[in-house]
Design a protein around this motif. Structure first.
Motif, PDB file in Angstrom:
ATOM      1  N   MET A  11      21.298   1.100  -5.432  1.00 27.14           N
ATOM      2  CA  MET A  11      20.649   1.635  -4.245  1.00 27.14           C
ATOM      3  C   MET A  11      19.361   2.324  -4.681  1.00 27.14           C
ATOM      4  N   GLY A  12      18.398   2.356  -3.791  1.00 25.39           N
ATOM      5  CA  GLY A  12      17.147   2.980  -4.161  1.00 25.39           C
ATOM      6  C   GLY A  12      16.289   3.329  -2.976  1.00 25.39           C
ATOM      7  N   TRP A  13      15.232   4.053  -3.278  1.00 24.55           N
ATOM      8  CA  TRP A  13      14.239   4.439  -2.287  1.00 24.55           C
ATOM      9  C   TRP A  13      12.880   3.912  -2.706  1.00 24.55           C
ATOM     10  N   TYR A  14      12.184   3.321  -1.759  1.00 20.22           N
ATOM     11  CA  TYR A  14      10.825   2.855  -1.934  1.00 20.22           C
ATOM     12  C   TYR A  14       9.950   3.542  -0.902  1.00 20.22           C
ATOM     13  N   ARG A  15       8.662   3.559  -1.151  1.00 15.68           N
ATOM     14  CA  ARG A  15       7.756   4.129  -0.166  1.00 15.68           C
ATOM     15  C   ARG A  15       6.482   3.308  -0.084  1.00 15.68           C
ATOM     16  N   GLN A  16       5.855   3.399   1.066  1.00 17.08           N
ATOM     17  CA  GLN A  16       4.606   2.695   1.294  1.00 17.08           C
ATOM     18  C   GLN A  16       3.691   3.561   2.137  1.00 17.08           C
ATOM     19  N   ALA A  17       2.558   3.905   1.573  1.00 10.07           N
ATOM     20  CA  ALA A  17       1.524   4.641   2.281  1.00 10.07           C
ATOM     21  C   ALA A  17       0.514   3.648   2.838  1.00 10.07           C
ATOM     22  N   PRO A  18      -0.249   4.039   3.859  1.00 13.54           N
ATOM     23  CA  PRO A  18      -1.251   3.131   4.412  1.00 13.54           C
ATOM     24  C   PRO A  18      -2.182   2.585   3.339  1.00 13.54           C
ATOM     25  N   ALA A  19      -2.389   1.291   3.370  1.00 13.46           N
ATOM     26  CA  ALA A  19      -3.270   0.579   2.444  1.00 13.46           C
ATOM     27  C   ALA A  19      -2.728   0.500   1.021  1.00 13.46           C
ATOM     28  N   ASN A  20      -1.511   0.948   0.813  1.00 18.85           N
ATOM     29  CA  ASN A  20      -0.905   0.899  -0.519  1.00 18.85           C
ATOM     30  C   ASN A  20       0.223  -0.118  -0.576  1.00 18.85           C
TER      31      ASN A  20
END
Length: 121
Positions: free
Chosen positions: A34-43
């Motif tokens: 299991m894991g966590w990912y993230r995405q910021a605008p334009a990234n």
């Protein structure tokens, strides 16, 4: 069908804390990584932290020492404790789980819909 229910996102001041939760439910034989990912605008979407079924963890260098990933296996739930938050942590955070649906070893990948974390400066 397997669903990942995410919660815990919100708005917080720099230096503050949040705890994200993600619970897997449905026709589950076992939940593996299991894991966590993230995405910021334009990234690009990036790995934040991951934990194996045995408890081994890994973290992105940018969050090491500030974030802690953990899991409650009986509840099929993974957590991300986020401390000392910075504005650059602002992103949409996605939960990911690898799930076995039967006794075969084949694993299916499931994603949550994302929970927004916003850190003000």
């Amino acid at each position: 069908q397997v669903q990942l229910a995410e919660s815990g996102g919100g708005l917080v001041q720099a230096g503050g804390s949040l705890r994200l939760s993600c619970a897997a439910s449905g026709n589950i034989f076992s939940v593996n990584d299991m894991g966590w990912y993230r995405q910021a605008p334009a990234n690009q979407r990036e790995l934040v932290a991951a934990v194996s079924s045995g408890g081994s963890t890994k973290y992105a260098d940018s969050v090491k020492g500030r974030f802690t990933i953990s899991r409650d296996n009986p509840k099929n739930t993974v957590y991300l404790q986020m401390d000392s938050l910075k504005p650059e942590d602002t992103a949409l955070y996605y939960c990911r789980a690898e799930v076995q649906l039967d006794q075969r070893r084949y694993q299916y990948q499931y994603w949550g819909q994302g929970t927004q974390v916003t850190v003000s400066s």
